[in-house]
Write an enzyme that holds these catalytic residues in place. Structure first.
Site, PDB file in Angstrom:
ATOM      1  N   ALA A  93       0.912  -1.309   0.073  1.00 16.43           N
ATOM      2  CA  ALA A  93       0.034   0.046   0.238  1.00 16.43           C
ATOM      3  C   ALA A  93       0.837   1.266  -0.063  1.00 16.43           C
ATOM      4  CB  ALA A  93      -0.971  -0.094   1.037  1.00 16.43           C
ATOM      5  N   ASN A  94       2.286   1.023  -0.228  1.00 19.05           N
ATOM      6  CA  ASN A  94       3.038   2.258  -0.263  1.00 19.05           C
ATOM      7  C   ASN A  94       3.457   2.987  -1.385  1.00 19.05           C
ATOM      8  OD1 ASN A  94       4.549  -0.266  -0.267  1.00 19.05           O
ATOM      9  ND2 ASN A  94       6.167   1.258  -1.076  1.00 19.05           N
ATOM     10  N   GLY A 113       1.819   3.049  -6.074  1.00 19.34           N
ATOM     11  CA  GLY A 113       0.845   2.859  -7.210  1.00 19.34           C
ATOM     12  C   GLY A 113      -0.437   2.609  -6.930  1.00 19.34           C
ATOM     13  N   ILE A 114      -1.109   1.487  -7.273  1.00 22.68           N
ATOM     14  CA  ILE A 114      -2.392   1.228  -7.092  1.00 22.68           C
ATOM     15  C   ILE A 114      -2.708   1.058  -5.325  1.00 22.68           C
ATOM     16  CG2 ILE A 114      -4.462  -0.312  -7.849  1.00 22.68           C
ATOM     17  CD1 ILE A 114      -2.707  -1.249 -10.245  1.00 22.68           C
ATOM     18  N   SER A 122      -3.775  -9.622 -13.696  1.00 22.03           N
ATOM     19  CA  SER A 122      -3.180  -8.850 -14.920  1.00 22.03           C
ATOM     20  C   SER A 122      -3.641  -9.423 -16.088  1.00 22.03           C
ATOM     21  CB  SER A 122      -1.695  -9.058 -14.772  1.00 22.03           C
ATOM     22  OG  SER A 122      -0.976  -8.641 -15.911  1.00 22.03           O
ATOM     23  N   TYR A 139       6.097 -13.952 -14.318  1.00 22.50           N
ATOM     24  CA  TYR A 139       5.125 -12.912 -13.960  1.00 22.50           C
ATOM     25  C   TYR A 139       3.739 -13.605 -14.501  1.00 22.50           C
ATOM     26  CZ  TYR A 139       2.269  -8.579 -13.287  1.00 22.50           C
ATOM     27  OH  TYR A 139       1.479  -7.680 -12.619  1.00 22.50           O
TER      28      TYR A 139
HETATM   29  N1  LIG Z   1       0.398  -0.844 -12.975  1.00 23.62           N
HETATM   30  C1  LIG Z   1       0.187  -1.997 -14.088  1.00 23.62           C
HETATM   31  O1  LIG Z   1       0.341  -1.581 -15.425  1.00 23.62           O
HETATM   32  C2  LIG Z   1      -0.318  -3.370 -13.685  1.00 23.62           C
HETATM   33  C3  LIG Z   1      -0.733  -4.178 -14.790  1.00 23.62           C
HETATM   34  C4  LIG Z   1      -1.182  -5.373 -14.325  1.00 23.62           C
HETATM   35  C5  LIG Z   1      -1.002  -5.809 -13.061  1.00 23.62           C
HETATM   36  N2  LIG Z   1      -0.634  -5.111 -11.972  1.00 23.62           N
HETATM   37  C6  LIG Z   1      -0.486  -5.302 -10.733  1.00 23.62           C
HETATM   38  O2  LIG Z   1      -1.128  -4.494  -9.926  1.00 23.62           O
HETATM   39  C7  LIG Z   1      -0.377  -4.676  -8.557  1.00 23.62           C
HETATM   40  C8  LIG Z   1      -0.159  -3.099  -8.175  1.00 23.62           C
HETATM   41  O3  LIG Z   1       1.062  -2.910  -9.016  1.00 23.62           O
HETATM   42  P1  LIG Z   1       1.358  -1.434  -9.265  1.00 23.62           P
HETATM   43  O4  LIG Z   1       1.281  -1.112 -10.450  1.00 23.62           O
HETATM   44  O5  LIG Z   1       0.558  -0.576  -8.223  1.00 23.62           O
HETATM   45  O6  LIG Z   1       3.035  -1.413  -8.866  1.00 23.62           O
HETATM   46  P2  LIG Z   1       4.089  -0.836  -7.774  1.00 23.62           P
HETATM   47  O7  LIG Z   1       3.591   0.695  -7.346  1.00 23.62           O
HETATM   48  O8  LIG Z   1       5.194  -1.053  -7.955  1.00 23.62           O
HETATM   49  O9  LIG Z   1       3.304  -1.464  -6.520  1.00 23.62           O
HETATM   50  C9  LIG Z   1       3.655  -2.811  -6.113  1.00 23.62           C
HETATM   51  C10 LIG Z   1       3.947  -2.963  -4.589  1.00 23.62           C
HETATM   52  O10 LIG Z   1       3.976  -4.356  -4.237  1.00 23.62           O
HETATM   53  C11 LIG Z   1       4.928  -4.113  -3.037  1.00 23.62           C
HETATM   54  N3  LIG Z   1       5.578  -5.544  -3.044  1.00 23.62           N
HETATM   55  C12 LIG Z   1       6.375  -6.079  -3.992  1.00 23.62           C
HETATM   56  N4  LIG Z   1       7.206  -6.953  -3.326  1.00 23.62           N
HETATM   57  C13 LIG Z   1       6.554  -7.200  -2.122  1.00 23.62           C
HETATM   58  C14 LIG Z   1       6.888  -7.944  -0.851  1.00 23.62           C
HETATM   59  N5  LIG Z   1       7.594  -9.243  -1.108  1.00 23.62           N
HETATM   60  N6  LIG Z   1       6.162  -7.726   0.077  1.00 23.62           N
HETATM   61  C15 LIG Z   1       5.555  -6.757   0.305  1.00 23.62           C
HETATM   62  N7  LIG Z   1       5.318  -5.837  -0.582  1.00 23.62           N
HETATM   63  C16 LIG Z   1       5.622  -5.933  -1.796  1.00 23.62           C
HETATM   64  C17 LIG Z   1       5.882  -3.018  -3.467  1.00 23.62           C
HETATM   65  O11 LIG Z   1       6.456  -2.565  -2.376  1.00 23.62           O
HETATM   66  P3  LIG Z   1       7.969  -2.032  -2.622  1.00 23.62           P
HETATM   67  O12 LIG Z   1       7.812  -0.553  -2.652  1.00 23.62           O
HETATM   68  O13 LIG Z   1       8.574  -2.185  -1.109  1.00 23.62           O
HETATM   69  O14 LIG Z   1       8.816  -2.713  -3.552  1.00 23.62           O
HETATM   70  C18 LIG Z   1       4.699  -2.131  -3.944  1.00 23.62           C
HETATM   71  O15 LIG Z   1       4.293  -1.417  -2.959  1.00 23.62           O
HETATM   72  C19 LIG Z   1       0.615  -5.606  -8.698  1.00 23.62           C
HETATM   73  O16 LIG Z   1       0.067  -6.998  -8.323  1.00 23.62           O
HETATM   74  C20 LIG Z   1       0.910  -5.663 -10.141  1.00 23.62           C
HETATM   75  O17 LIG Z   1       1.208  -7.162 -10.417  1.00 23.62           O
HETATM   76  C21 LIG Z   1      -0.316  -3.492 -12.399  1.00 23.62           C
END
Ligand SMILES: NC(=O)c1ccc[n+]([C@@H]2O[C@H](COP(=O)([O-])OP(=O)(O)OC[C@H]3O[C@@H](n4cnc5c(N)ncnc54)[C@H](OP(=O)(O)O)[C@@H]3O)[C@@H](O)[C@H]2O)c1
Length: 327
Positions: free
Chosen positions: A11-12, A14-15, A141, A174
């Protein structure tokens, strides 16, 4: 105050961050489950300031590591009884990185995106069952569209780890991990129906990625992400969809479904080749997902593997009769 509690992993940023803000604005108690406390503390402060809701908690969680998951769940249980909404948002997708394993020796993409959430969900079952309307949401995804190709499969289930390491890319793992979590969503929904727990997933087509996230990619993927960022909706758009699926009355009884990014329920594609035009429609559209999800042998195998790797938490759960409502 609605007196409802939501846990959001990752929750820190992106989404997840936008979702935490959205729930906080609506007066939910929000538990930000994050691994980097230094970064996350600042995010929590911002969320409290903007939402004017000080019931935003930060708790440490590395969802790829069993020890951290167990500690998170036990800390949560020492402080709270009831959990209303669990959003598995955290994801590992550091494109271009080499093969890596979690602290427990599991390939890192699967450990983070599939096996960790499996364990965490089971450990929180008792708390979810105390809610009148418990809902779980997985962040899926559109990368699972690769599975419209009938030759695709989840290699991780075959246990041929040497082969996996040899041809490893985070991108490939992934895609497989997001397909696995879609299968897991359907299976969990079946298993948890008896507890009244609704389990769904949302297929994310893209949401603007933060600079910090893109920094984690290798150069080729960085460029793709920057270009992609121009055309896709902001993270807050997807966060709104999380909120809708997890709170709206109309989804009170909806379980075992994959939603698209318009919060429409998607359907499995027919199991035979649909012809070129229909196939293109499937690939570029958002109304169907690959029929691979319907393969019960695969989902049984996946469930068994998750249970084996995590020490079968369902059995532990039943043995200790953790939920007072069972009696
Ligand atoms: N954005 C897109 O285009 C997209 C498309 C398809 C699916 N998604 C999915 O949407 C979700 C959110 O992605 P986002 O785009 O918002 O990316 P993001 O901003 O990188 O967010 C991912 C989050 O997951 C956390 N994370 C990763 N590994 C972790 C771990 N081992 N333990 C706890 N936290 C962990 C990251 O923490 P840190 O900051 O500490 O790394 C970050 O807070 C993901 O599941 C992603 O696969 C996103």
């Amino acid at each position: 105050m609605k007196n409802k509690t939501v846990i959001i992993t990752g929750a820190n940023s992106g989404i997840g961050k936008e979702a935490a803000l959205r729930f906080a604005k609506e007066n939910y108690r929000v538990i930000m489950a994050c691994r980097n406390l230094d970064i996350s503390r600042k995010v929590r402060e911002q969320i409290i300031e903007v939402s004017n809701n000080d019931e935003v908690e930060l708790m440490e969680l590395d969802v790829s590591t069993f020890g951290s998951i167990r500690k998170f769940c036990s800390d949560f249980q020492n402080r709270y009884d009831q959990l209303d909404i669990l959003i598995h948002n955290a994801g590992y997708f550091n494109h271009g990185e080499p093969y890596r394993e979690s602290a427990d020796g599991i390939e890192l993409t699967f450990a983070t995106n599939v096996i960790g959430p499996f364990l965490m969900t089971h450990l929180l079952l008792g708390n979810l069952r105390r809610s009148k309307d418990p809902r779980i949401l997985f962040a899926g995804s559109n990368i699972i569209k690769h599975f419209f190709d009938p030759k695709r499969k989840i290699d991780f289930l075959d246990g041929q780890y040497e082969e996996i390491i040899k041809s490893f890319t985070v991108y490939k793992m992934y895609a497989q991990s997001k397909m696995a979590l879609t299968l897991l969503t359907f299976k969990m929904a079946e298993r948890f129906e008896q507890f009244g727990i609704k389990v769904n997933a949302i297929q994310i087509n893209g949401a603007t990625m933060s600079k910090e996230t893109i920094k984690k990619f290798k150069p080729k993927y960085k460029l793709i992400a920057w270009v992609q960022n121009i055309f896709i909706p902001p993270a807050s758009y997807m966060a709104d969809k999380y909120f809708k699926i997890c709170t709206e009355e109309q989804f009170n009884h909806t379980t075992g479904k994959l939603f698209n990014d318009k919060t429409e329920i998607m359907l499995p594609s027919p199991n035979e080749y649909p012809g070129f035009i229909k196939q293109m429609k499937q690939i570029f559209g958002t109304s169907v997902y690959p029929a691979y999800t319907e393969n019960s042998n695969v989902s049984d195998k996946l469930w068994a593997l998750c249970a084996e790797l995590t020490g079968n938490p369902m059995i532990t759960y039943e043995k200790h009769n953790l939920d007072p409502k069972i009696e």
